[in-house]
Scaffold this motif. Structure first.
Motif, mmCIF file in Angstrom:
data_model
loop_
_atom_site.group_PDB
_atom_site.id
_atom_site.type_symbol
_atom_site.label_atom_id
_atom_site.label_comp_id
_atom_site.label_asym_id
_atom_site.label_seq_id
_atom_site.Cartn_x
_atom_site.Cartn_y
_atom_site.Cartn_z
ATOM 1 N N ASP A 39 8.337 -4.086 -3.919
ATOM 2 C CA ASP A 39 8.062 -4.652 -4.156
ATOM 3 C C ASP A 39 6.564 -5.369 -3.642
ATOM 4 N N VAL A 40 6.016 -4.639 -2.120
ATOM 5 C CA VAL A 40 4.603 -3.861 -1.647
ATOM 6 C C VAL A 40 3.758 -3.811 -2.477
ATOM 7 N N LEU A 41 4.308 -3.064 -4.423
ATOM 8 C CA LEU A 41 3.217 -2.036 -5.231
ATOM 9 C C LEU A 41 2.505 -3.550 -5.682
ATOM 10 N N TYR A 42 4.464 -4.083 -6.223
ATOM 11 C CA TYR A 42 3.937 -5.471 -6.687
ATOM 12 C C TYR A 42 2.718 -6.671 -5.522
ATOM 13 N N ARG A 43 3.014 -6.522 -4.793
ATOM 14 C CA ARG A 43 2.684 -7.863 -4.250
ATOM 15 C C ARG A 43 0.374 -7.269 -4.367
ATOM 16 N N ALA A 88 0.903 -7.239 6.252
ATOM 17 C CA ALA A 88 -0.561 -7.346 6.223
ATOM 18 C C ALA A 88 -0.632 -7.522 5.247
ATOM 19 N N LEU A 89 0.518 -7.812 3.692
ATOM 20 C CA LEU A 89 0.435 -8.290 2.442
ATOM 21 C C LEU A 89 0.997 -10.198 3.360
ATOM 22 N N GLN A 129 -2.461 -9.373 -5.700
ATOM 23 C CA GLN A 129 -4.000 -10.206 -4.558
ATOM 24 C C GLN A 129 -4.645 -8.947 -5.197
ATOM 25 N N GLY A 130 -4.898 -7.857 -5.891
ATOM 26 C CA GLY A 130 -6.082 -7.453 -6.084
ATOM 27 C C GLY A 130 -6.299 -6.275 -5.631
ATOM 28 N N LEU A 131 -5.804 -5.510 -4.525
ATOM 29 C CA LEU A 131 -6.080 -4.481 -3.845
ATOM 30 C C LEU A 131 -5.596 -3.292 -3.956
ATOM 31 N N THR A 132 -6.259 -2.411 -4.453
ATOM 32 C CA THR A 132 -6.606 -1.089 -4.215
ATOM 33 C C THR A 132 -4.943 -0.457 -2.849
ATOM 34 N N LEU A 133 -4.458 1.037 -3.095
ATOM 35 C CA LEU A 133 -3.389 1.019 -2.602
ATOM 36 C C LEU A 133 -4.369 1.961 -1.375
ATOM 37 N N LYS A 136 -12.654 -2.003 -9.312
ATOM 38 C CA LYS A 136 -11.150 -2.873 -10.149
ATOM 39 C C LYS A 136 -9.472 -2.123 -9.962
ATOM 40 N N PRO A 137 -8.624 -3.672 -9.755
ATOM 41 C CA PRO A 137 -7.680 -2.210 -9.872
ATOM 42 C C PRO A 137 -6.701 -2.317 -10.671
#
Length: 197
Positions: free
Chosen positions: A139-143, A185-186, A147-151, A124-125
């Motif tokens: 912006d990338v981290l927020y997106r 990719a996002l 989307q519920g993605l880990t880094l 879970k993120p």
């Protein structure tokens, strides 16, 4: 000192072995077959190579490693198919490891656990990412957070493979190619906006 060029040595060179120990030391000696007690020792102490070499100082690291493989005590590495990894990624969000193992042929629970742990699936993120203070990175981290993605997943989706986001490598300098791949990719677009004087 042993004279390796003498006719006696050259004639019987196939019986001599030169090898190295675990500590990098060179060893030279006659090639000997393995005795049963030595093989049993390898079986009992594997994978503790330093312990084996302490008891068998006349054997090199590579000889012990080769003998362990021939005796079948070495655990072989598993090669995972891309389709299996994708299936586990999809199922890991909603199923337990035992349920996933029952759905995929020839998979045991410990193998599914290893794949999930290796690729970081099903986690879970966190509650929001730590912000970088750099607008495009934020912006990338927020997106990714939306989307519920880990880094790690961001790096994998972007095809970066060097843990640029998960390892916070942007702190060492921005890499335009990695940023552009992550944005695309996002599902975003990258553009430049100039400030007029």
């Amino acid at each position: 000192m042993v004279d390796l060029t003498s006719s006696c040595m050259v004639r019987h060179w196939s019986n001599w072995v030169v090898g190295s120990g675990l500590d990098g030391s060179m060893k030279i000696g006659l090639r000997r077959g393995w005795e049963l007690w030595e093989e049993q020792l390898v079986r009992d102490l594997y994978p503790d190579y330093p312990a084996i070499l302490r008891v068998l100082p006349h054997r090199t690291y590579w000889a012990v490693r080769s003998r362990a493989r021939k005796l079948g005590v070495v655990t072989s590495r598993e090669i995972w198919k891309a389709s299996t990894v994708r299936s586990i990624e999809e199922l890991s969000r909603t199923h337990t490891t035992s349920e996933i193992a029952s759905k995929i042929a020839d998979m045991e629970t410990h193998q599914v656990d290893a794949i999930i742990k290796y690729f970081g699936f099903g986690r879970k993120p966190r509650e929001g990412f730590r912000r970088a203070g750099i607008p495009v990175i934020d912006d990338v981290l927020y997106r990714a957070d939306q989307q519920g993605l880990t880094l790690v997943e961001v790096d994998r989706r972007a095809g970066i493979g060097k843990r640029y986001f998960a390892g916070r490598r942007w702190e060492n300098g921005l890499h335009g190619g990695h940023l552009a791949r992550a944005v695309f990719a996002l599902g975003g677009e990258l553009y430049v906006e100039w400030e007029d004087d």
